[in-house]
Design an enzyme around this catalytic site. Structure first.
Site, short mmCIF file in Angstrom:
data_model
loop_
_atom_site.label_atom_id
_atom_site.label_comp_id
_atom_site.label_asym_id
_atom_site.label_seq_id
_atom_site.Cartn_x
_atom_site.Cartn_y
_atom_site.Cartn_z
N SER A 29 0.79 -1.23 0.00
CA SER A 29 0.00 0.00 0.00
C SER A 29 0.82 1.28 0.00
O SER A 29 0.31 2.35 -0.33
CB SER A 29 -0.95 0.02 1.20
N LYS A 98 0.56 4.83 6.82
CA LYS A 98 0.01 5.58 5.69
C LYS A 98 0.62 6.99 5.70
O LYS A 98 1.33 7.37 6.62
CB LYS A 98 -1.51 5.70 5.77
#
Length: 201
Positions: A29, A98
């Site tokens: 990701s 993230k």
């Protein structure tokens, strides 16, 4: 010798609890910034002095609830022990990594093929995975990020289950600042990928 071993373990535990902790990258990701298997070092100290997550920073945070599936296996005793003292990345905690896109008070949105806009200004996101659009497959917003919250996205936009995909959960996809463990500041392993992780805006 036993005393030295104990002192080393106490020192390692203290560093992990208050200063720096290693985390392993489990998914694609955050490509190409981070690769699967990379070990990153996370600064846990600055939040103690009131530092808040900033736009562009890569942060590690606890699963706020519903972001990660259930555990698929239990780590063994050695993994648990080494993780506890900070000599291995977290073995059984449910944490994510993230990039911070927007912070409390911001309005964030992305329509069509992008770009992502924060407070009406288009972001220049050179870190987005090649071939991806800034919105990925999930346009969103405009979303008003509440005070004390952050909006996060992965750099691999079409392979990241981030704030965009959890708007139906409490918080509307945002993360409490209190859930943030710290800022990832370096890739420590493998040695061929040693690099600093500076904030990108």
């Amino acid at each position: 010798m036993p005393i030295l071993v104990v002192l080393a373990l106490v020192l390692a535990l203290g560093i992990k609890m208050f200063f720096v902790q290693a985390f392993s990258i489990p998914s694609e990701s955050m490509q190409n910034t981070l690769q699967v298997g990379d070990r990153v070092l996370v600064d846990k100290l600055t939040p103690w002095f009131g530092s808040k997550p900033q736009r562009g920073e890569v942060v590690v945070f606890h699963d706020p609830g519903g972001w990660l599936p259930g555990k698929t296996g239990e780590p063994n005793a050695v993994q648990k022990a080494l993780s506890f003292v900070g000599l291995m990345p977290s073995a059984d905690e449910k944490d994510l990594i993230k990039r911070v896109i927007a912070v409390g008070g911001d309005t964030v949105e992305c329509s069509g093929s992008g770009p992502v806009k924060v407070n009406g200004d288009a972001l220049e996101e050179a870190f987005v995975y090649p071939g991806n659009t800034p919105c990925g497959d999930k346009p969103f917003g405009p979303i008003n990020v509440p005070k004390g919250k952050i909006w996060v996205m992965g750099d691999h936009r079409q392979d990241s289950s981030d704030s965009r995909y959890h708007q139906d959960l409490p918080g509307g996809g945002t993360i409490d600042e209190d859930q943030v463990i710290g800022r990832a500041f370096a890739v420590a392993w493998p040695v061929t990928r040693w690099a600093s992780l500076s904030a990108s805006r």
